[in-house]
Design a protein around this motif. Structure first.
Motif, short mmCIF file in Angstrom:
data_model
loop_
_atom_site.label_atom_id
_atom_site.label_comp_id
_atom_site.label_asym_id
_atom_site.label_seq_id
_atom_site.Cartn_x
_atom_site.Cartn_y
_atom_site.Cartn_z
N ASP A 1 11.77 2.18 -12.18
CA ASP A 1 10.69 3.12 -11.54
C ASP A 1 10.41 2.89 -10.22
O ASP A 1 9.33 2.95 -9.58
N SER A 2 11.40 1.90 -9.70
CA SER A 2 11.15 1.39 -8.14
C SER A 2 11.00 2.75 -7.23
O SER A 2 11.75 3.78 -7.38
N ILE A 3 10.25 2.68 -5.95
CA ILE A 3 10.39 3.71 -5.21
C ILE A 3 11.12 3.30 -3.98
O ILE A 3 10.99 2.24 -3.51
N SER A 4 11.94 4.50 -3.55
CA SER A 4 12.88 4.16 -2.42
C SER A 4 12.10 4.00 -1.12
O SER A 4 11.18 4.67 -0.87
N LEU B 1 0.90 -1.21 -0.02
CA LEU B 1 0.12 -0.04 0.14
C LEU B 1 0.92 1.12 0.22
O LEU B 1 0.51 2.24 -0.63
N MET B 2 1.90 1.17 0.91
CA MET B 2 2.68 2.57 1.01
C MET B 2 3.79 2.47 -0.37
O MET B 2 3.91 3.64 -0.47
N MET B 3 4.01 1.51 -0.90
CA MET B 3 5.06 1.76 -1.95
C MET B 3 4.39 1.64 -3.59
O MET B 3 4.83 0.96 -4.32
N GLU B 4 3.05 2.08 -3.31
CA GLU B 4 2.25 1.90 -4.55
C GLU B 4 2.38 0.60 -5.56
O GLU B 4 2.59 0.37 -6.62
N GLY B 5 1.98 -0.35 -4.68
CA GLY B 5 1.99 -1.93 -5.46
C GLY B 5 2.91 -2.68 -5.40
O GLY B 5 3.00 -3.68 -5.70
N GLU B 6 4.01 -2.30 -5.00
CA GLU B 6 5.53 -2.84 -5.17
C GLU B 6 5.79 -4.09 -3.82
O GLU B 6 5.34 -3.66 -2.92
N HIS B 7 5.53 -5.14 -4.46
CA HIS B 7 5.97 -6.28 -3.23
C HIS B 7 7.35 -6.20 -2.65
O HIS B 7 8.42 -6.06 -3.60
N PRO B 8 7.48 -5.96 -1.58
CA PRO B 8 8.85 -5.95 -1.06
C PRO B 8 9.77 -7.04 -1.26
O PRO B 8 10.83 -7.00 -1.37
N PHE B 9 9.20 -8.32 -1.60
CA PHE B 9 9.81 -9.30 -1.79
C PHE B 9 9.76 -9.74 -3.51
O PHE B 9 10.48 -10.83 -3.89
N GLY B 10 9.48 -8.67 -4.32
CA GLY B 10 9.51 -9.12 -5.76
C GLY B 10 10.37 -8.73 -6.43
O GLY B 10 10.98 -7.76 -6.08
N GLY B 11 10.54 -9.36 -7.37
CA GLY B 11 11.81 -9.00 -8.26
C GLY B 11 12.73 -10.48 -8.53
O GLY B 11 12.59 -11.45 -8.25
#
Length: 427
Positions: free
Chosen positions: A261-264, A218-228
């Motif tokens: 485009d990753s959010i820090s 939610l905080m990181m605009e949909g980015e999964h913290p363990f995704g990639g």
């Protein structure tokens, strides 16, 4: 309208509208209930399995959350099963659950969908949703419930940002009447704690790991913290594998291939980053160290009051720890606007158009038409420093002036007395 009649355990008839499907999933189909707009029926697809779940569901409908309300009269915290449904032979076929209006939280991870589904599609609303989710987890854990299947697909959000837990018939609990423990039936691996990926049996700490993942998304605009894709050789590409190897984009950014485009994580309030550290690092080896839902809720609510408004876009909000608007910075970097201003917003005089580039969300490209509002210069100009003139000294209190006058009078009197004595005895 085609209906099918089932009955509650007490024999009350319930007519299911079987030709008006509301939704479906792996376990069954949800249908409306005739003449009952506030409830619906979940009919299970596997009748043999549902029949074996009779004792579980009967116990579930007697637990405390069945009586819970919500944040307002139109809201419920949980879509808790109200009663079971059986056919003419007494076989269990489904459950009656509240009918909740809203959209799955999963859709709000898409910036374009969020604009259409929320009254206030801002980062501030995202904080409110995350805080309410933490409070809901804390309520359920306080009632002895382990959610198990933590996923943004199992949380419904209304237009005001209120959250409701769905699929409550699969939670883990202990029947207070018999002491029977009914284990959680499943969990979503992308939100499963590292220990849950290898062993059976779910715990409160498993829920808290998944809660941390959802809040980060939610905080990181949909980015999964363990995704990639990991930087290891050979690389891991699945979320489950990254969870096992502690490949986290927020706490170990060096372990995952960076995305343009990753959010820090630096955009997050410091206290939120502290909770992420506790959840994914301190709590990785010791699950008891993971922050509770109440801790998340408290920190997020506090942080929401520390958000600053942007002077270039009324929907931009950023934490006061950031030097400038983080969303304007992303626009200046060519990553588009995740929080575009309202359609009827009138920009200040002299504003020049800022063309927006496509925004990558959920694997699809969403292009928005250009909008007109002030293009933020980067870095922002600073206002000149104007020293504030020193305030004039405050007048002395009246009592102080009187005391000073008395001293002067006494001093003059003493001097005159001395002079008089000298004049008398000097001759």
């Amino acid at each position: 309208m085609r209906t099918r009649r089932l009955h509650t355990p007490g024999g009350r008839p319930v007519d299911i509208v079987v030709d008006q499907e509301i939704g479906s999933g792996a376990e069954g189909v949800v249908y409306p209930v005739a003449d009952s707009p506030h409830v619906c029926a979940k009919i299970y697809s596997d009748f043999d399995r549902s029949a074996a779940s009779g004792p579980r569901l009967d116990a579930l409908t007697a637990l405390e959350p069945v009586t819970w309300g919500g944040d307002c009269p139109e809201h419920l915290h949980v879509a808790w099963p109200r009663t079971t449904l059986r056919d003419g032979k007494g076989q269990l076929r489904g459950v009656v659950v509240p009918r909740i209006e809203g959209t799955p939280l999963l859709r709000l991870l898409d910036a374009g969908a969020r604009i259409e589904l929320l009254d206030e599609p801002t980062w501030r609303t995202t904080f409110a949703i995350a805080a309410r989710l933490g409070r809901l987890f804390d309520m359920l854990h306080g009632a002895g419930i382990v959610i198990g299947d933590v996923s943004p697909a199992n949380v419904l959000v209304d237009r005001h940002g209120h959250v409701t837990l769905l699929d409550c018939d699969g939670v883990q609990f202990t029947d207070p009447a018999t002491g029977t423990r009914f284990a959680g039936e499943k969990f979503t691996p992308e939100y499963g704690a590292p220990e849950a990926l290898d062993v059976k049996g779910l715990t409160r700490e498993h829920d808290l790991f998944g809660l941390g993942v959802v809040i980060c998304q939610l905080m990181m605009e949909g980015e999964h913290p363990f995704g990639g894709v990991s930087t290891a050789v050979p690389p891991s590409t699945s979320v489950e594998e990254n969870i096992k190897r502690r490949n986290n984009r927020l706490t170990h950014p060096d372990r995952l291939v960076p995305m343009a485009d990753s959010i820090s994580a630096e955009i997050l309030p410091p206290k939120v980053r502290d909770l992420i550290q506790q959840c994914f690092e301190d709590g990785y080896d010791d699950p008891l160290l993971r922050p509770s839902g109440r801790a998340w809720s408290h920190v997020l609510e506090q942080a929401s009051f520390e958000l600053m408004g942007c002077r270039y876009n009324p929907r931009h909000a950023y934490h006061r720890s950031a030097p400038e608007c983080i969303w304007c910075a992303r626009i200046a970097g060519g990553f588009g606007d995740h929080f575009p201003p309202p359609a009827d917003w009138v920009p200040p005089p002299g504003a020049r158009p800022l063309p927006l580039v496509p925004v990558e969300t959920a694997g699809a490209v969403m292009t928005r038409p250009p909008v007109t509002y002030p293009a933020p210069p980067w870095p922002y100009p600073r206002m000149p420093f104007v020293p504030v003139p020193a305030a004039p000294p405050a007048p002395a209190p009246r009592s102080s002036r009187k005391q000073a006058l008395r001293i002067v009078v006494w001093a003059v009197a003493v001097v005159l007395a001395i002079c008089l004595l000298i004049a008398i005895f000097g001759h």
